[in-house]
Design a protein around this motif. Structure first.
Motif, PDB file in Angstrom:
ATOM      1  N   TYR A  91      16.027 -38.162  29.471  1.00 19.74           N
ATOM      2  CA  TYR A  91      16.962 -38.588  30.503  1.00 19.74           C
ATOM      3  C   TYR A  91      18.113 -37.607  30.619  1.00 19.74           C
ATOM      4  O   TYR A  91      18.507 -36.976  29.638  1.00 19.74           O
ATOM      5  N   ALA A  92      18.674 -37.548  31.831  1.00 22.78           N
ATOM      6  CA  ALA A  92      19.959 -36.888  31.972  1.00 22.78           C
ATOM      7  C   ALA A  92      20.956 -37.661  31.118  1.00 22.78           C
ATOM      8  O   ALA A  92      20.977 -38.903  31.153  1.00 22.78           O
ATOM      9  N   TYR A  93      21.756 -36.937  30.374  1.00 24.17           N
ATOM     10  CA  TYR A  93      22.618 -37.598  29.382  1.00 24.17           C
ATOM     11  C   TYR A  93      23.509 -38.653  30.028  1.00 24.17           C
ATOM     12  O   TYR A  93      23.700 -39.740  29.484  1.00 24.17           O
ATOM     13  N   SER A  94      24.029 -38.353  31.207  1.00 23.29           N
ATOM     14  CA  SER A  94      24.999 -39.263  31.843  1.00 23.29           C
ATOM     15  C   SER A  94      24.354 -40.542  32.368  1.00 23.29           C
ATOM     16  O   SER A  94      25.044 -41.509  32.672  1.00 23.29           O
ATOM     17  N   LEU A  95      23.020 -40.541  32.464  1.00 22.53           N
ATOM     18  CA  LEU A  95      22.329 -41.690  33.046  1.00 22.53           C
ATOM     19  C   LEU A  95      21.646 -42.565  31.999  1.00 22.53           C
ATOM     20  O   LEU A  95      21.226 -43.688  32.315  1.00 22.53           O
ATOM     21  N   LYS A  96      21.533 -42.048  30.801  1.00 26.37           N
ATOM     22  CA  LYS A  96      20.840 -42.796  29.761  1.00 26.37           C
ATOM     23  C   LYS A  96      21.558 -44.107  29.517  1.00 26.37           C
ATOM     24  O   LYS A  96      22.774 -44.162  29.397  1.00 26.37           O
ATOM     25  N   GLY A  97      20.772 -45.178  29.461  1.00 27.43           N
ATOM     26  CA  GLY A  97      21.344 -46.503  29.267  1.00 27.43           C
ATOM     27  C   GLY A  97      21.402 -47.318  30.538  1.00 27.43           C
ATOM     28  O   GLY A  97      21.384 -48.541  30.506  1.00 27.43           O
ATOM     29  N   ARG A  98      21.487 -46.641  31.672  1.00 27.99           N
ATOM     30  CA  ARG A  98      21.479 -47.352  32.957  1.00 27.99           C
ATOM     31  C   ARG A  98      20.143 -47.204  33.680  1.00 27.99           C
ATOM     32  O   ARG A  98      19.729 -48.108  34.399  1.00 27.99           O
ATOM     33  N   PHE A  99      19.497 -46.060  33.501  1.00 24.88           N
ATOM     34  CA  PHE A  99      18.228 -45.787  34.179  1.00 24.88           C
ATOM     35  C   PHE A  99      17.097 -45.817  33.159  1.00 24.88           C
ATOM     36  O   PHE A  99      17.261 -45.346  32.029  1.00 24.88           O
ATOM     37  N   THR A 100      15.946 -46.339  33.568  1.00 26.98           N
ATOM     38  CA  THR A 100      14.771 -46.375  32.715  1.00 26.98           C
ATOM     39  C   THR A 100      13.561 -45.890  33.498  1.00 26.98           C
ATOM     40  O   THR A 100      13.248 -46.438  34.556  1.00 26.98           O
ATOM     41  N   ILE A 101      12.883 -44.877  32.972  1.00 31.82           N
ATOM     42  CA  ILE A 101      11.658 -44.385  33.584  1.00 31.82           C
ATOM     43  C   ILE A 101      10.479 -44.984  32.839  1.00 31.82           C
ATOM     44  O   ILE A 101      10.509 -45.141  31.613  1.00 31.82           O
ATOM     45  N   SER A 102       9.444 -45.335  33.582  1.00 33.72           N
ATOM     46  CA  SER A 102       8.225 -45.864  32.978  1.00 33.72           C
ATOM     47  C   SER A 102       7.052 -45.474  33.856  1.00 33.72           C
ATOM     48  O   SER A 102       7.240 -44.988  34.974  1.00 33.72           O
ATOM     49  N   ARG A 103       5.855 -45.678  33.355  1.00 32.49           N
ATOM     50  CA  ARG A 103       4.672 -45.350  34.148  1.00 32.49           C
ATOM     51  C   ARG A 103       3.542 -46.295  33.813  1.00 32.49           C
ATOM     52  O   ARG A 103       3.473 -46.840  32.714  1.00 32.49           O
ATOM     53  N   ASP A 104       2.670 -46.438  34.774  1.00 23.90           N
ATOM     54  CA  ASP A 104       1.434 -47.196  34.604  1.00 23.90           C
ATOM     55  C   ASP A 104       0.306 -46.202  34.817  1.00 23.90           C
ATOM     56  O   ASP A 104       0.009 -45.829  35.963  1.00 23.90           O
ATOM     57  N   ASN A 105      -0.305 -45.757  33.748  1.00 24.50           N
ATOM     58  CA  ASN A 105      -1.335 -44.722  33.863  1.00 24.50           C
ATOM     59  C   ASN A 105      -2.565 -45.227  34.609  1.00 24.50           C
ATOM     60  O   ASN A 105      -3.246 -44.454  35.274  1.00 24.50           O
ATOM     61  N   SER A 121      17.700 -33.119  37.501  1.00 28.64           N
ATOM     62  CA  SER A 121      16.737 -33.968  36.817  1.00 28.64           C
ATOM     63  C   SER A 121      17.389 -35.284  36.439  1.00 28.64           C
ATOM     64  O   SER A 121      18.506 -35.312  35.931  1.00 28.64           O
ATOM     65  N   VAL A 122      16.666 -36.367  36.692  1.00 31.49           N
ATOM     66  CA  VAL A 122      17.129 -37.696  36.312  1.00 31.49           C
ATOM     67  C   VAL A 122      16.414 -38.145  35.046  1.00 31.49           C
ATOM     68  O   VAL A 122      17.049 -38.532  34.067  1.00 31.49           O
ATOM     69  N   ALA A 123      15.100 -38.091  35.060  1.00 38.99           N
ATOM     70  CA  ALA A 123      14.314 -38.535  33.902  1.00 38.99           C
ATOM     71  C   ALA A 123      12.905 -38.001  34.017  1.00 38.99           C
ATOM     72  O   ALA A 123      12.417 -37.751  35.123  1.00 38.99           O
ATOM     73  N   THR A 124      12.260 -37.835  32.859  1.00 37.16           N
ATOM     74  CA  THR A 124      10.867 -37.415  32.826  1.00 37.16           C
ATOM     75  C   THR A 124      10.100 -38.297  31.862  1.00 37.16           C
ATOM     76  O   THR A 124      10.678 -38.882  30.931  1.00 37.16           O
ATOM     77  N   ILE A 125       8.795 -38.379  32.065  1.00 37.07           N
ATOM     78  CA  ILE A 125       7.942 -39.144  31.167  1.00 37.07           C
ATOM     79  C   ILE A 125       6.590 -38.447  31.082  1.00 37.07           C
ATOM     80  O   ILE A 125       5.994 -38.084  32.095  1.00 37.07           O
ATOM     81  N   THR A 126       6.132 -38.241  29.865  1.00 36.61           N
ATOM     82  CA  THR A 126       4.830 -37.625  29.658  1.00 36.61           C
ATOM     83  C   THR A 126       3.731 -38.671  29.808  1.00 36.61           C
ATOM     84  O   THR A 126       3.984 -39.879  29.866  1.00 36.61           O
ATOM     85  N   ARG A 127       2.510 -38.183  29.814  1.00 32.09           N
ATOM     86  CA  ARG A 127       1.380 -39.112  29.912  1.00 32.09           C
ATOM     87  C   ARG A 127       1.347 -40.069  28.714  1.00 32.09           C
ATOM     88  O   ARG A 127       0.909 -41.213  28.831  1.00 32.09           O
TER      89      ARG A 127
END
Length: 122
Positions: free
Chosen positions: A59-73, A47-53
């Motif tokens: 985030y995976a702990y090692s990736l937090k700060g470098r990766f950002t998940i977002s969504r356009d509902n 798992s890299v990252a998840t986002i709810t509705r």
């Protein structure tokens, strides 16, 4: 037939950035949690990252700060912004989502995308 379609992968130098996108093709009637995973040969998918509705992210702990998940509902689209990429980020990245494919059935089904290759050169 619902499919998740990813885009945005490619080759980038270490320190660079990429943005992945994923959206379902076909008609859908709702999406709940959306997520990104990645997999390298010989290793389990992680798992890299998840986002709810509602926009709650993990985030995976090692990736937090470098990766950002977002969504356009409104577009049923999830994004993964990847910054300061490292060679060890090289992997196939997969989109995952809980999708409601039928209008009169409350059930959500889990779908995977086909994967998009991200290669980070040193």
């Amino acid at each position: 037939q619902v499919r998740l379609v990813e885009s945005g992968g490619g080759l980038v130098q270490a320190g660079g950035s990429l943005r992945l996108s994923c959206a379902p093709s076909g008609t859908i009637f709702g999406i709940k949690t959306m997520a990104w995973y990645r997999q390298t040969p010989g290793k389990q998918r992680e798992s890299v990252a998840t986002i709810t509705r509602e926009g709650t992210t993990t985030y995976a702990y090692s990736l937090k700060g470098r990766f950002t998940i977002s969504r356009d509902n409104a577009k049923n689209t999830v994004y993964l912004q990847m910054n300061s990429l490292k060679p060890e980020d090289t992997a196939v990245y997969y989109c995952n989502a809980d999708v409601k494919p039928e209008p009169f059935v409350s059930q959500y089904l889990n779908y995977w995308g086909q994967g998009t290759q991200v290669t980070v050169s040193s």
